[in-house]
Design a protein around this motif. Structure first.
Motif, PDB file in Angstrom:
ATOM      1  N   VAL A 170       0.844  -1.196   0.000  1.00 29.97           N
ATOM      2  CA  VAL A 170       0.000   0.000   0.000  1.00 29.97           C
ATOM      3  C   VAL A 170       0.876   1.242   0.000  1.00 29.97           C
ATOM      4  O   VAL A 170       2.051   1.186   0.351  1.00 29.97           O
ATOM      5  N   ALA A 171       0.277   2.346  -0.402  1.00 32.46           N
ATOM      6  CA  ALA A 171       0.927   3.645  -0.252  1.00 32.46           C
ATOM      7  C   ALA A 171       0.560   4.196   1.125  1.00 32.46           C
ATOM      8  O   ALA A 171      -0.573   4.066   1.572  1.00 32.46           O
ATOM      9  N   VAL A 172       1.535   4.788   1.815  1.00 28.56           N
ATOM     10  CA  VAL A 172       1.303   5.368   3.137  1.00 28.56           C
ATOM     11  C   VAL A 172       1.458   6.872   3.042  1.00 28.56           C
ATOM     12  O   VAL A 172       2.480   7.372   2.573  1.00 28.56           O
ATOM     13  N   ASP A 173       0.426   7.600   3.468  1.00 27.25           N
ATOM     14  CA  ASP A 173       0.468   9.060   3.474  1.00 27.25           C
ATOM     15  C   ASP A 173       1.316   9.508   4.657  1.00 27.25           C
ATOM     16  O   ASP A 173       0.877   9.441   5.798  1.00 27.25           O
ATOM     17  N   SER A 174       2.524   9.933   4.393  1.00 27.52           N
ATOM     18  CA  SER A 174       3.443  10.330   5.451  1.00 27.52           C
ATOM     19  C   SER A 174       4.600  11.076   4.823  1.00 27.52           C
ATOM     20  O   SER A 174       4.934  10.870   3.648  1.00 27.52           O
TER      21      SER A 174
END
Length: 211
Positions: free
Chosen positions: A188-192
């Protein structure tokens, strides 16, 4: 929204680490002010159900994401500054999120159990010993058949240097070997602002842990 008194634990805030409140003196890199897409997508698809625990809730975005469709949602964190922001958000949005000051290394929350547990970049932050303690507590607070969803930074470059403990699929499966079924480990892509590849782990509780 509940303004219940703080839940005190035997482990003092910031034991052996910088004060948890100091982490929120300015917005930390993991707090984007919005729910992570890896968890928001679950809510939008109706995957979350029952009583929801947001472990290490910070400023409450995922607790409130669960509360929005009417689920009974509880956020737990040690950082009083973050919890104050979370309660303010709940008031402003008219949502019934409940926020408790509680150390997620000392689960369960007294007198409560949960059908769904959310962990937004908490699990990977622990070293091996605390990781085992944390997962044991998750097992004690999650009902048999309950689900746990957590994104975690993956053990491959590129990754943040020294600020998180990146976790391999083998380590994930080993951590959740006792009383859990690991249903999926999905990229997954992690918003950070901490750039690193991540996985979303989906687990089901198969038996109840007694502490």
């Amino acid at each position: 929204m509940s303004d219940a008194p703080p839940v005190r634990t035997a482990r003092p805030a910031g034991a052996g680490t910088p004060s948890t409140d100091a982490l929120y003196a300015s917005p930390p890199p993991w707090d984007t002010g919005r729910p992570r897409s890896a968890l928001l997508g679950l809510a939008e698809r109706g995957v979350l159900h029952g009583r929801v625990l947001d472990a290490g809730c910070g400023t409450g975005e995922h607790t409130l994401t669960a509360a929005e469709p009417g689920l009974e949602a509880t956020g737990a964190d040690l950082a009083t500054t973050a919890l104050a922001v979370a309660r303010r958000k709940a008031r402003e949005r008219g949502l019934a999120g409940r926020f408790l000051r509680h150390d997620v290394l000392d689960l369960p929350v007294p007198g409560q159990s949960f059908d769904t547990v959310l962990d937004s970049l908490v699990f990977h932050g622990f070293h091996t010993r605390d990781r085992s303690r944390y997962v044991l507590g998750l097992g004690a607070v999650t009902v048999p058949g309950g689900r746990c969803f957590l994104p975690s930074f993956r053990d491959e470059p590129p990754g943040p240097s020294g600020r998180v403990h990146r976790v391999s699929p083998e380590e994930i499966r080993a951590a959740f070997a006792d009383g859990w079924a690991v249903n999926a480990i999905d990229p997954v892509a992690v918003d950070s602002s901490l750039p690193a590849p991540a996985d979303r782990i989906r687990c089901r509780r198969t038996s109840l842990t007694r502490l």
